[in-house]
Each structure stands twice: as structure tokens, then as C-alpha cells.
Design an enzyme around this catalytic site. Structure first.
Site, PDB file in Angstrom:
ATOM      1  N   PHE A 169      31.780  71.392  15.362  1.00 21.78           N
ATOM      2  CA  PHE A 169      30.511  71.622  16.265  1.00 21.78           C
ATOM      3  C   PHE A 169      30.802  72.673  17.037  1.00 21.78           C
ATOM      4  O   PHE A 169      30.276  73.723  17.129  1.00 21.78           O
ATOM      5  CB  PHE A 169      30.454  69.831  17.688  1.00 21.78           C
ATOM      6  CG  PHE A 169      29.654  70.308  18.008  1.00 21.78           C
ATOM      7  CD1 PHE A 169      29.103  70.712  18.122  1.00 21.78           C
ATOM      8  CD2 PHE A 169      30.127  69.812  19.389  1.00 21.78           C
ATOM      9  CE1 PHE A 169      28.067  71.056  19.748  1.00 21.78           C
ATOM     10  CE2 PHE A 169      29.670  69.559  20.428  1.00 21.78           C
ATOM     11  CZ  PHE A 169      28.270  70.356  20.676  1.00 21.78           C
ATOM     12  N   ILE A 170      32.132  72.519  18.049  1.00 18.53           N
ATOM     13  CA  ILE A 170      32.486  73.590  19.218  1.00 18.53           C
ATOM     14  C   ILE A 170      32.143  75.172  18.610  1.00 18.53           C
ATOM     15  O   ILE A 170      31.858  76.649  18.415  1.00 18.53           O
ATOM     16  CB  ILE A 170      33.248  72.943  20.290  1.00 18.53           C
ATOM     17  CG1 ILE A 170      32.602  72.101  20.889  1.00 18.53           C
ATOM     18  CG2 ILE A 170      33.431  74.168  21.470  1.00 18.53           C
ATOM     19  CD1 ILE A 170      33.317  71.471  21.816  1.00 18.53           C
TER      20      ILE A 170
ATOM     21  N   LEU B 246      38.464  70.939   7.428  1.00 17.82           N
ATOM     22  CA  LEU B 246      36.836  69.891   7.191  1.00 17.82           C
ATOM     23  C   LEU B 246      37.308  68.135   7.226  1.00 17.82           C
ATOM     24  O   LEU B 246      36.340  67.312   6.471  1.00 17.82           O
ATOM     25  CB  LEU B 246      36.649  70.353   5.236  1.00 17.82           C
ATOM     26  CG  LEU B 246      36.091  71.803   5.563  1.00 17.82           C
ATOM     27  CD1 LEU B 246      35.661  71.686   3.817  1.00 17.82           C
ATOM     28  CD2 LEU B 246      35.330  71.865   6.317  1.00 17.82           C
TER      29      LEU B 246
ATOM     30  N   ILE C 225      45.842  72.881  10.965  1.00 16.98           N
ATOM     31  CA  ILE C 225      46.653  73.311  11.417  1.00 16.98           C
ATOM     32  C   ILE C 225      48.434  72.995  11.596  1.00 16.98           C
ATOM     33  O   ILE C 225      48.850  73.483  12.309  1.00 16.98           O
ATOM     34  CB  ILE C 225      46.095  73.338  12.686  1.00 16.98           C
ATOM     35  CG1 ILE C 225      45.922  71.917  13.418  1.00 16.98           C
ATOM     36  CG2 ILE C 225      44.773  74.472  13.247  1.00 16.98           C
ATOM     37  CD1 ILE C 225      45.534  71.488  14.858  1.00 16.98           C
TER      38      ILE C 225
ATOM     39  N   ALA D 216      40.788  73.454  16.641  1.00 24.95           N
ATOM     40  CA  ALA D 216      41.441  71.921  15.974  1.00 24.95           C
ATOM     41  C   ALA D 216      41.467  70.937  16.920  1.00 24.95           C
ATOM     42  O   ALA D 216      42.453  71.228  17.174  1.00 24.95           O
ATOM     43  CB  ALA D 216      41.054  72.941  14.900  1.00 24.95           C
ATOM     44  N   ALA D 217      41.164  70.290  16.970  1.00 27.43           N
ATOM     45  CA  ALA D 217      41.725  68.924  17.288  1.00 27.43           C
ATOM     46  C   ALA D 217      41.213  67.452  16.649  1.00 27.43           C
ATOM     47  O   ALA D 217      40.729  67.048  16.287  1.00 27.43           O
ATOM     48  CB  ALA D 217      41.529  68.840  19.177  1.00 27.43           C
TER      49      ALA D 217
ATOM     50  N   TYR E 255      45.365  60.955  24.508  1.00 24.34           N
ATOM     51  CA  TYR E 255      44.223  62.602  24.462  1.00 24.34           C
ATOM     52  C   TYR E 255      44.273  63.097  26.002  1.00 24.34           C
ATOM     53  O   TYR E 255      44.720  64.058  25.736  1.00 24.34           O
ATOM     54  CB  TYR E 255      42.998  62.025  24.494  1.00 24.34           C
ATOM     55  CG  TYR E 255      41.908  62.972  23.772  1.00 24.34           C
ATOM     56  CD1 TYR E 255      42.189  63.933  23.005  1.00 24.34           C
ATOM     57  CD2 TYR E 255      41.371  63.676  25.322  1.00 24.34           C
ATOM     58  CE1 TYR E 255      40.832  64.853  22.773  1.00 24.34           C
ATOM     59  CE2 TYR E 255      40.469  64.889  25.210  1.00 24.34           C
ATOM     60  CZ  TYR E 255      40.220  65.617  24.091  1.00 24.34           C
ATOM     61  OH  TYR E 255      39.018  66.286  24.282  1.00 24.34           O
TER      62      TYR E 255
ATOM     63  N   LYS F 262      46.008  66.991  25.927  1.00 19.43           N
ATOM     64  CA  LYS F 262      45.583  68.181  26.061  1.00 19.43           C
ATOM     65  C   LYS F 262      45.926  69.340  27.371  1.00 19.43           C
ATOM     66  O   LYS F 262      46.516  70.420  27.228  1.00 19.43           O
ATOM     67  CB  LYS F 262      43.804  68.016  26.489  1.00 19.43           C
ATOM     68  CG  LYS F 262      42.988  67.526  25.493  1.00 19.43           C
ATOM     69  CD  LYS F 262      42.717  68.588  24.524  1.00 19.43           C
ATOM     70  CE  LYS F 262      41.861  68.782  23.315  1.00 19.43           C
ATOM     71  NZ  LYS F 262      41.609  69.947  22.423  1.00 19.43           N
TER      72      LYS F 262
ATOM     73  N   ILE G  66      26.262  61.590  23.461  1.00 14.40           N
ATOM     74  CA  ILE G  66      24.797  62.151  23.713  1.00 14.40           C
ATOM     75  C   ILE G  66      24.439  61.843  22.077  1.00 14.40           C
ATOM     76  O   ILE G  66      23.151  61.695  21.545  1.00 14.40           O
ATOM     77  CB  ILE G  66      24.416  63.339  24.504  1.00 14.40           C
ATOM     78  CG1 ILE G  66      24.635  63.514  25.518  1.00 14.40           C
ATOM     79  CG2 ILE G  66      23.050  64.124  23.756  1.00 14.40           C
ATOM     80  CD1 ILE G  66      24.262  64.716  26.341  1.00 14.40           C
TER      81      ILE G  66
HETATM   82  C1  UD1 Z   1      34.297  63.905  25.761  1.00 11.38           C
HETATM   83  C2  UD1 Z   1      34.685  64.642  24.179  1.00 11.38           C
HETATM   84  C3  UD1 Z   1      36.133  64.665  25.027  1.00 11.38           C
HETATM   85  C4  UD1 Z   1      36.286  65.623  26.198  1.00 11.38           C
HETATM   86  C5  UD1 Z   1      35.986  65.049  27.213  1.00 11.38           C
HETATM   87  C6  UD1 Z   1      35.944  66.367  28.023  1.00 11.38           C
HETATM   88  C7  UD1 Z   1      34.203  63.516  22.218  1.00 11.38           C
HETATM   89  C8  UD1 Z   1      34.138  62.709  20.995  1.00 11.38           C
HETATM   90  N1  UD1 Z   1      34.700  63.007  23.403  1.00 11.38           N
HETATM   91  O1  UD1 Z   1      35.224  62.255  26.148  1.00 11.38           O
HETATM   92  O2  UD1 Z   1      37.196  65.339  23.448  1.00 11.38           O
HETATM   93  O3  UD1 Z   1      37.484  66.062  25.830  1.00 11.38           O
HETATM   94  O4  UD1 Z   1      34.296  64.421  26.844  1.00 11.38           O
HETATM   95  O5  UD1 Z   1      35.093  65.342  29.700  1.00 11.38           O
HETATM   96  O6  UD1 Z   1      33.014  64.447  22.211  1.00 11.38           O
HETATM   97  N2  UD1 Z   1      29.277  55.259  25.541  1.00 11.38           N
HETATM   98  C9  UD1 Z   1      28.807  54.522  25.609  1.00 11.38           C
HETATM   99  N3  UD1 Z   1      27.924  53.764  24.063  1.00 11.38           N
HETATM  100  C10 UD1 Z   1      28.339  55.021  23.637  1.00 11.38           C
HETATM  101  C11 UD1 Z   1      29.446  56.293  23.362  1.00 11.38           C
HETATM  102  C12 UD1 Z   1      30.529  56.271  24.442  1.00 11.38           C
HETATM  103  O7  UD1 Z   1      27.916  54.712  26.694  1.00 11.38           O
HETATM  104  O8  UD1 Z   1      27.707  54.604  21.835  1.00 11.38           O
HETATM  105  C13 UD1 Z   1      30.234  55.741  27.130  1.00 11.38           C
HETATM  106  C14 UD1 Z   1      32.282  56.112  27.033  1.00 11.38           C
HETATM  107  O9  UD1 Z   1      32.610  54.690  27.506  1.00 11.38           O
HETATM  108  C15 UD1 Z   1      32.359  56.458  27.752  1.00 11.38           C
HETATM  109  C16 UD1 Z   1      30.743  57.964  28.278  1.00 11.38           C
HETATM  110  O10 UD1 Z   1      30.189  57.055  27.169  1.00 11.38           O
HETATM  111  O11 UD1 Z   1      32.525  56.747  29.466  1.00 11.38           O
HETATM  112  C17 UD1 Z   1      31.065  59.013  27.117  1.00 11.38           C
HETATM  113  O12 UD1 Z   1      32.069  59.102  25.878  1.00 11.38           O
HETATM  114  P1  UD1 Z   1      32.628  59.867  25.203  1.00 11.38           P
HETATM  115  O13 UD1 Z   1      30.999  60.671  25.160  1.00 11.38           O
HETATM  116  O14 UD1 Z   1      33.308  59.528  24.095  1.00 11.38           O
HETATM  117  O15 UD1 Z   1      33.191  61.207  26.184  1.00 11.38           O
HETATM  118  P2  UD1 Z   1      34.126  60.681  26.842  1.00 11.38           P
HETATM  119  O16 UD1 Z   1      34.808  59.863  26.273  1.00 11.38           O
HETATM  120  O17 UD1 Z   1      34.110  61.503  28.305  1.00 11.38           O
END
Ligand code: UD1
Length: 307
Positions: free
Chosen positions: A11-12, A33, A53, A73-74, A140, A144, A185
Site C-alpha cells: 500500500f504505502i 507479495l 527481507i 516491508a513489515a 509491534y 518499530k 478506514i
Molecule cells: C495503525 C497501523 C499501524 C501503524 C499505526 C500508527 C494498520 C493495519 N495498522 O495501527 O501499522 O503503525 O496505525 O498509529 O494500518 N478498529 C475498529 N474496527 C475495525 C478495525 C479497527 O474499531 O474494524 C479500531 C481499532 O480497535 C483501533 C482503531 O480502530 O482502536 C485503529 O485501528 P487500526 O486501523 O488497526 O490502526 P492502529 O492499530 O492504530
């Protein structure tokens, strides 16, 4: 200039590839992949090396003649790291060390590392500033911050220029919505378009600093090209705090109809609140988040609908 992007078909990584091509670079995407896709590079003049990697010999070959490396990559999921800490350790820490060693051996000038806001963890103050002590609450987050320390130590010990970007919650086109480990999102948008309810883990008052991927690609370009920043660390977000409930409302506005949600238990390992102070990136990199969250959501919807 020749650039190698680990996770380049992701993605990024694929957005960084696009930005580098615009700047006239020769681009190699190094990707196993596992979550990246060939399709993400469709129409881009990029050489794809399909490798892991953790494979030093393949890395050594791919790094020949490379000037800059973007290490994306991660395994990026916080809950996945909670469930599989040995596997994520292996990819996110050992893999990062391999990338650095291969870069050093090949004489790469600069490495830009995809770090994360997850390193702040339980540190309660907001907004997050780079000088705060890291307090990771998930494997995680540990992985990082370890990667970031490796960047700093390699920059001091071996003179390789290494810069870390602490990404906040990146979103945009090509983020995979199909796994429970995907970014929130991408999941919410996919479900809303299928007319399904979103699931919110917790009360929806947890907050994140959502940042459109185009801003992140630009930050990477700046981090690769600014002089005198080796060993530095930068927050990359928008500097705006959005709760998940706000996000649902915003998504409803962009879609033109409300998005329904079901509330479920809080996810283990999650941080509560997160928002970046982007002052250092603004000052030292000249970074500016040009696309705000609502505009980013609109662009994402346009992409998903056109797919
Ligand atoms: C994300 C990134 C991570 C990055 C971090 C930086 C992803 C998968 N993870 O983690 O790589 O390092 O931001 O801040 O992109 N949630 C819901 N419903 C859902 C899915 C998630 O409520 O269906 C909530 C989660 O519980 C959380 C929030 O949304 O409170 C964000 O979750 P998520 O998008 O997984 O991101 P992070 O855990 O913040």
C-alpha cells in the site's frame, strides 16, 4: 538516482514508488507479495524483485547500485503482533537489520525507515512529540522502536544516513480492506459500500491522526533528499485528532448517507489516543499535509468506486 523500496508492491510502498518515478528515479520494488500485490504497481515503470527481507543474499543482489532505500516491508498489524509475536519479531526486527546490513554493504547513501506512532504506546500526553519516551504496549510497538534504534545506531557507527518516519494512521487507495487486520478506514469504507454495519472496538471515542497516503509519500521524498538529517526521527500525520465516531460521521458526509455501527469489546494491545505534533517535520523537512482527512476520504471513495 536508483531507489529500492522494500514492501514496494504494498500500500504505502507503491505510493512512494509513484512519487519517486515523478522525481525521475529508477525504482526497484522488493516485495515477497505476502500482502503486497503486483496489481499495486500496474502502469508504473518499476522493477519488481519478488523476495523476502529475511533473505540476505537476495537483498545483497537487489541493493547493487542503489542510492536510497525506503524500508516499508513489515507485518503492520498491531493485533497480529499480539497473537504472533515471534513471527512479527522475525520480520519487523530481524528483517530490518538485514535491510540495514545489505544497504551498508552496498554503499547505499540513505535509508528511510517506516516507523510508527505505535512506539508512543501508553505515554499519556497529547500531541505526541518525538522527544517523549517511547512506551510501547504491543510487540509491534517494540519492533518499530527497535528498528528506529537500529537506524540511529547504524547512522552513528557506520555513517550510513538513516532517517525514521513515525507514521500515524495512514489511509488511501490500495490499502487492503479484506483482512480483519487491515486499517480501520479501509474496512469501514468497504463495509459501508456493501451496505454493512461497521464494527467499532470500544466506545468509538478512541482517537487517531489519520493521514492520507499521498502526504506520506511526499514525506518520504523529503526525508530522502534533505541534507543534514541523518539519525533524525519525524512524526508524520496531519496533526488532527479524529475519534472513530467522528470518522463514521465524516464518512457518512462523504458518502451522502449515514454509516451504521455496532460497538464491540476493546481490542487488546490498542492504544487509546494518538495525534501527532508535526512541528519538527514541518521545520526540518518542509513537510506539509496537503490533503486533509475529508479530502483523502473522498479520493479513497473515488478510487474504490472506480475499481
Ligand atoms: C495503525 C497501523 C499501524 C501503524 C499505526 C500508527 C494498520 C493495519 N495498522 O495501527 O501499522 O503503525 O496505525 O498509529 O494500518 N478498529 C475498529 N474496527 C475495525 C478495525 C479497527 O474499531 O474494524 C479500531 C481499532 O480497535 C483501533 C482503531 O480502530 O482502536 C485503529 O485501528 P487500526 O486501523 O488497526 O490502526 P492502529 O492499530 O492504530
Amino acid at each position: 538516482m536508483k531507489a529500492l523500496i522494500t514492501g514496494g508492491a504494498g500500500f504505502i510502498g507503491s505510493h512512494i514508488a509513484q512519487r519517486l518515478l515523478e522525481a525521475g528515479c529508477e525504482v526497484v520494488a522488493y516485495d515477497n507479495l505476502s500482502s503486497g500485490k503486483r496489481d499495486n504497481l500496474k502502469g508504473l515503470d518499476v522493477e519488481l524483485v519478488e523476495a523476502d527481507i529475511r533473505d540476505r543474499s537476495r537483498l545483497d543482489v537487489a541493493m547493487a547500485g542503489v542510492d536510497m532505500v525506503f524500508h516499508e516491508a513489515a507485518i503492520v498489524s498491531v493485533p497480529y503482533s499480539v497473537e504472533h509475536p515471534e513471527q512479527t519479531h522475525d520480520v519487523n526486527i530481524a528483517g530490518t537489520l538485514h535491510v540495514l546490513q545489505a544497504a551498508r554493504k552496498a554503499g547505499v547513501r540513505r535509508v528511510v525507515f517506516a516507523c510508527s506512532a505505535a512506539v508512543y504506546g501508553e505515554e499519556p500526553s497529547l500531541p505526541k512529540r518525538e522527544v517523549m519516551a517511547p512506551e510501547p504496549v504491543s510487540p509491534y510497538g517494540i519492533e518499530k522502536i527497535t528498528g528506529e534504534y537500529y537506524m540511529q545506531v547504524f547512522s552513528k557507527l557506520y555513517g550510513i544516513e538513516a532517517v525514521s518516519l513515525r507514521y500515524f494512521n495512514v489511509f488511501g487507495p490500495r490499502q487492503d480492506p479484506r483482512s480483519p487486520y487491515s486499517g480501520v478506514i479501509s474496512i469501514f469504507v468497504e463495509r459501508a459500500l456493501r451496505g454493512e454495519r461497521a464494527t467499532v472496538f470500544g466506545d468509538g471515542l478512541q482517537s487517531r491522526d489519520f493521514v492520507y497516503v499521498g502526504n506520506v509519500a511526499e514525506a518520504n521524498w523529503l526525508a530522502a533528499t534533505k541534507a543534514g538529517i541523518s539519525g533524525r526521527v519525524y512524526n508524520i500525520g496531519c496533526g488532527v485528532r479524529t475519534t472513530l465516531n467522528d470518522l463514521l460521521a465524516m464518512l457518512g458526509r462523504v458518502l451522502g448517507h449515514p454509516v451504521d455501527a455496532t460497538y464491540a469489546a476493546t481490542r487488546t494491545g490498542d492504544i487509546r489516543d494518538s495525534v501527532a505534533d508535526i512541528g519538527r517535520a514541518r521545520e526540518e523537512l518542509g513537510y506539509e499535509p496537503r490533503v486533509d482527512v475529508e479530502e483523502g476520504l473522498a479520493r479513497l471513495l473515488e478510487f474504490v468506486r472506480g475499481r
